[in-house]
Design an enzyme around this catalytic site. Structure first.
Site, PDB file in Angstrom:
ATOM      1  CB  SER A   1      41.590  42.199  34.419  1.00 41.66           C
ATOM      2  OG  SER A   1      40.277  41.701  34.601  1.00 41.66           O
TER       3      SER A   1
ATOM      4  CG  HIS B   1      41.142  40.713  39.033  1.00 41.36           C
ATOM      5  ND1 HIS B   1      41.005  41.974  39.583  1.00 41.36           N
ATOM      6  CD2 HIS B   1      40.706  40.817  37.749  1.00 41.36           C
ATOM      7  CE1 HIS B   1      40.512  42.800  38.680  1.00 41.36           C
ATOM      8  NE2 HIS B   1      40.312  42.121  37.564  1.00 41.36           N
TER       9      HIS B   1
END
Length: 262
Positions: free
Chosen positions: A124, A179
């Site tokens: 991610s 992230h």
């Protein structure tokens, strides 16, 4: 959504590294049930200070659950295909390695102070790096993006930030900082890609490597495209990722009605 255009971005065949990465991520996930890969390769803040380089570079390959893997594979497919098509297969591999390393270092530095026990893993971070990179490029062409074809819009540059917050709210257990730092790396590369290019191998070295591996490259199955560095022009103008609609005008040239943005 036009799924055909998503699976085959730009109408082109899947790129070699992108396709191989999806297969490899799946294989690693299956192997993690046999070997202790999650324990061995997940990134912890202390990894930087213990010089655990395998964790710093390989943590994006590890996924903690099947939904974790599927979401990341679906999210990374289109932007990574496009990046490989415009930058070359080997260069894209270098990009993934360096972006993971930079984001991992930032994660460890802050984590030593704020979350010393928190582990991070999964692709991610790569997804957010690509989202930020392309949102910066896209913002140069289309400063605002409509929200689901409504009359409302937000600055294109900030669309990944909206996604970052949304995921943090909807999936509380996700790695916000992993992230976030992937996002920071993507913005930085998009803003100063010429600087990033200075720390990547020169084109002539990549071409030489590709020529020495030509026999293996030719074994890539039909329908999957390998992008050779000598065929790539990384200085060409950016092309929009998903949409071809006309950008909103930024000023009135008195030739018509200016489109408003909400």
């Amino acid at each position: 959504m036009n799924w055909k255009s998503y699976v085959f971005p730009g109408g082109h065949p899947p790129a070699a590294l992108t396709t191989g990465l999806v297969v490899f991520l799946t294989a690693i996930y299956l192997l993690s049930f046999i070997f202790a890969l999650r324990e061995d390769l997940s990134l912890a803040p202390e990894s930087l200070f213990k010089l655990q380089m395998s964790r710093l570079s390989l943590y994006p390959l590890i996924h903690l659950s099947l939904p974790h893997l599927l979401f990341n594979v679906l999210a990374i497919w289109a932007p990574l295909n496009l990046f490989e098509e415009t930058h070359g297969t080997v260069y894209t591999g270098v990009f993934l390695n360096l972006s993971a390393l930079f984001a991992g270092i930032l994660y460890c530095l802050l984590g030593k102070l704020l979350y010393p026990e928190a582990l991070v893993a999964g692709a991610s971070g790569w997804c957010f790096t690509l989202f930020a990179y392309y949102s910066f490029k896209e913002s140069q062409i289309r400063p605002r993006t409509r929200i689901f074809r409504t009359d409302y819009s937000i600055p294109t540059l900030y669309t990944p930030l909206v996604l970052l917050v949304a995921i943090a709210v909807v999936i509380p257990g996700s790695s916000f900082w992993g992230h976030f730092f992937g996002l920071c790396v993507g913005y930085a590369i998009g803003y100063k890609e010429s600087w990033f290019n200075k720390i990547t191998p020169p084109g002539w070295i990549i071409t030489k490597i590709e020529k020495s591996l030509d026999g293996l490259i030719r074994l890539i199955p039909w329908g999957i495209k390998y992008y050779r560095d000598e065929d790539i022009d990384r200085t060409k103008d950016y092309e929009p990722l998903m949409s071809t609609e006309t950008p909103l005008p930024l000023h009135n040239d008195n030739s018509g009605t200016v489109l408003g943005t909400a």
